[in-house]
Design a protein around this motif. Structure first.
Motif, PDB file in Angstrom:
ATOM      1  N   GLU A   1      -8.024 -13.297 -20.127  1.00 61.88           N
ATOM      2  CA  GLU A   1      -8.132 -12.536 -19.414  1.00 61.88           C
ATOM      3  C   GLU A   1      -6.445 -11.751 -19.244  1.00 61.88           C
ATOM      4  N   VAL A   2      -6.297 -10.458 -19.255  1.00 59.16           N
ATOM      5  CA  VAL A   2      -5.151 -10.615 -17.970  1.00 59.16           C
ATOM      6  C   VAL A   2      -5.433  -9.362 -17.518  1.00 59.16           C
ATOM      7  N   ILE A   3      -5.589  -9.242 -15.943  1.00 57.13           N
ATOM      8  CA  ILE A   3      -5.908  -8.442 -15.149  1.00 57.13           C
ATOM      9  C   ILE A   3      -4.547  -7.580 -14.375  1.00 57.13           C
ATOM     10  N   ASP A   4      -4.688  -6.936 -13.920  1.00 60.80           N
ATOM     11  CA  ASP A   4      -3.468  -5.675 -13.444  1.00 60.80           C
ATOM     12  C   ASP A   4      -4.067  -5.790 -11.711  1.00 60.80           C
ATOM     13  N   VAL A   5      -2.713  -6.043 -11.458  1.00 54.20           N
ATOM     14  CA  VAL A   5      -3.305  -5.660 -10.115  1.00 54.20           C
ATOM     15  C   VAL A   5      -2.432  -4.877  -9.149  1.00 54.20           C
ATOM     16  N   ASP A   6      -2.505  -4.110  -9.025  1.00 49.47           N
ATOM     17  CA  ASP A   6      -2.897  -2.794  -7.881  1.00 49.47           C
ATOM     18  C   ASP A   6      -2.988  -2.425  -6.475  1.00 49.47           C
ATOM     19  N   LEU A   7      -1.981  -3.909  -6.319  1.00 46.95           N
ATOM     20  CA  LEU A   7      -1.723  -3.500  -4.582  1.00 46.95           C
ATOM     21  C   LEU A   7      -0.389  -3.135  -4.701  1.00 46.95           C
ATOM     22  N   PRO A   8      -0.306  -2.245  -3.087  1.00 48.00           N
ATOM     23  CA  PRO A   8       1.293  -1.888  -3.462  1.00 48.00           C
ATOM     24  C   PRO A   8       1.923  -2.960  -2.719  1.00 48.00           C
ATOM     25  N   TYR A   9       3.598  -3.453  -3.457  1.00 47.63           N
ATOM     26  CA  TYR A   9       4.662  -3.693  -2.578  1.00 47.63           C
ATOM     27  C   TYR A   9       5.568  -2.562  -1.168  1.00 47.63           C
ATOM     28  N   PRO A  10       5.740  -3.448  -0.197  1.00 48.88           N
ATOM     29  CA  PRO A  10       5.879  -5.238   0.016  1.00 48.88           C
ATOM     30  C   PRO A  10       4.086  -5.431   0.336  1.00 48.88           C
TER      31      PRO A  10
ATOM     32  N   GLU B   1       1.176  -9.012   5.355  1.00 49.58           N
ATOM     33  CA  GLU B   1      -0.617 -10.458   5.511  1.00 49.58           C
ATOM     34  C   GLU B   1      -1.929  -8.700   5.741  1.00 49.58           C
ATOM     35  N   GLU B   2      -1.119  -8.102   5.769  1.00 51.58           N
ATOM     36  CA  GLU B   2      -2.231  -7.068   5.805  1.00 51.58           C
ATOM     37  C   GLU B   2      -3.458  -6.724   4.554  1.00 51.58           C
ATOM     38  N   VAL B   3      -2.253  -6.736   3.399  1.00 51.12           N
ATOM     39  CA  VAL B   3      -2.793  -6.419   2.200  1.00 51.12           C
ATOM     40  C   VAL B   3      -3.563  -7.729   1.739  1.00 51.12           C
ATOM     41  N   ARG B   4      -3.005  -8.463   2.259  1.00 51.59           N
ATOM     42  CA  ARG B   4      -3.882 -10.002   1.632  1.00 51.59           C
ATOM     43  C   ARG B   4      -5.135  -9.709   2.400  1.00 51.59           C
ATOM     44  N   LEU B   5      -5.369  -9.486   3.385  1.00 50.84           N
ATOM     45  CA  LEU B   5      -6.508  -9.270   4.351  1.00 50.84           C
ATOM     46  C   LEU B   5      -7.973  -8.035   3.671  1.00 50.84           C
ATOM     47  N   SER B   6      -7.066  -7.460   2.645  1.00 54.12           N
ATOM     48  CA  SER B   6      -7.962  -6.106   2.925  1.00 54.12           C
ATOM     49  C   SER B   6      -9.167  -5.984   1.953  1.00 54.12           C
ATOM     50  N   PRO B   7      -9.559  -5.095   1.416  1.00 52.82           N
ATOM     51  CA  PRO B   7     -10.975  -5.226   0.974  1.00 52.82           C
ATOM     52  C   PRO B   7     -10.384  -5.421  -1.113  1.00 52.82           C
ATOM     53  N   GLU B   8      -9.663  -4.743  -1.740  1.00 58.56           N
ATOM     54  CA  GLU B   8      -9.010  -4.346  -2.570  1.00 58.56           C
ATOM     55  C   GLU B   8      -8.120  -5.766  -3.290  1.00 58.56           C
ATOM     56  N   PHE B   9      -7.651  -6.641  -2.056  1.00 56.97           N
ATOM     57  CA  PHE B   9      -7.459  -8.173  -2.485  1.00 56.97           C
ATOM     58  C   PHE B   9      -8.140  -9.321  -2.756  1.00 56.97           C
ATOM     59  N   ALA B  10      -9.379  -9.098  -1.565  1.00 61.25           N
ATOM     60  CA  ALA B  10     -10.438  -9.333  -1.790  1.00 61.25           C
ATOM     61  C   ALA B  10     -11.634  -9.479  -3.363  1.00 61.25           C
ATOM     62  N   GLU B  11     -10.999  -7.916  -3.448  1.00 60.93           N
ATOM     63  CA  GLU B  11     -12.220  -7.889  -4.876  1.00 60.93           C
ATOM     64  C   GLU B  11     -11.144  -8.182  -6.122  1.00 60.93           C
ATOM     65  N   LEU B  12      -9.658  -8.269  -6.430  1.00 55.91           N
ATOM     66  CA  LEU B  12      -8.717  -8.818  -7.149  1.00 55.91           C
ATOM     67  C   LEU B  12      -9.422 -10.310  -7.613  1.00 55.91           C
ATOM     68  N   ARG B  13      -9.123 -10.178  -6.234  1.00 56.54           N
ATOM     69  CA  ARG B  13      -9.013 -12.112  -6.018  1.00 56.54           C
ATOM     70  C   ARG B  13     -10.565 -12.748  -6.362  1.00 56.54           C
TER      71      ARG B  13
END
Length: 257
Positions: A223-232, A235-247
């Motif tokens: 499977e190939v999974i797109d990661v639609d999270l903002p750069y940069p 740590e806030e991104v890492r702790l976000s619900p969106e990150f948890a869902e992708l993880r």
């Protein structure tokens, strides 16, 4: 963010790789197809034995595909090349050379004059935060500092592609997180096409535009999974619900195939 629908910087087309084990053929990769766009950051995860490192070795020109082809800039990969920098989990630094001389090594082999070598080496040594250690030998460096030196050496020869095989796998958790953030900062400023192998699902999601999940026996893309999270990525991104869902999605794809 890079888009895989643009002209591929890296193209893997129906790649098959087999090894002869005693009297039996072992299929390491079977019909692998993957396009990676210019300046895209792709991570690769999967269970042990799924052929992640074999695929990277083929792209690095260190192994040949049994069938199919691997292309870089539309040209068939037939061996190592200066446009591809390869970074392994083992630091592979010359222990008798200082940080500066290690970073200069590839430039010296390429025939770059001493003045330009030094200027370019110092730029990348400063970039990875080793300016104070330019004259130190590898034995004086921590594991994280050695890996930063290896990254600086890879960048110094100006590759358009970085192939990274679990470069942070042997580091402690805090050093690993710091190097992840530093790698992304460098990628944002310098721009390279990156293919990054890891066993760490969090690391895979944190770094990538896309996560490629491989399956084993035989090695193939599951499977190939797109990661639609903002750069940069912070740590806030890492702790976000969106990150948890992708993880969780990547974790499920890896461990519940």
């Amino acid at each position: 963010m890079a888009n895989a629908t643009t002209t591929a910087k890296i193209s893997v087309q129906d790649v098959r790789k087999t090894f002869q084990l005693k009297n039996k053929e072992f299929v390491a990769l079977e019909r692998v197809n993957l396009d990676i766009a210019d300046n895209e950051f792709v991570t690769v995860v999967g269970p042990s034995g799924c052929g992640k490192s074999t695929l990277m070795n083929i792209l690095g020109g260190l192994e040949e595909a049994t069938a199919g082809q691997a292309l870089v800039d539309g040209r068939n990969v037939s061996g190592p090349g200066p446009e591809r920098g390869v970074i392994f989990q083992q630091y592979a630094l010359f222990p008798w050379l200082t940080v500066r001389k290690n970073v200069e090594f590839g430039l010296k082999v390429a025939g770059v004059n001493a003045k330009d070598r030094r200027e370019r080496a110092e730029h990348f040594i400063d970039m990875v935060g080793l300016g104070q250690f330019a004259d130190a030998l590898p034995k004086m460096l921590s594991g994280g500092m050695k890996q930063r030196c290896a990254i600086a050496r890879a960048y110094a020869v100006n590759p358009s592609i970085l192939l990274m095989d679990e470069p942070f796998g042997a580091l402690d958790a805090l050093t690993r997180v710091k190097l992840q953030e530093q790698l992304l900062d460098t990628w944002n400023r310098e721009k390279r096409t990156v293919m990054f192998i890891t066993h760490d699902v969090d690391e895979a999601v944190f770094l990538a535009n896309r996560v490629v999940v491989m399956a084993a026996r035989p090695g193939r893309i599951h499977e190939v999974i797109d990661v639609d999270l903002p750069y940069p990525r912070t740590e806030e991104v890492r702790l976000s619900p969106e990150f948890a869902e992708l993880r969780n999605r990547v974790w499920h794809a890896v461990y519940h195939q």
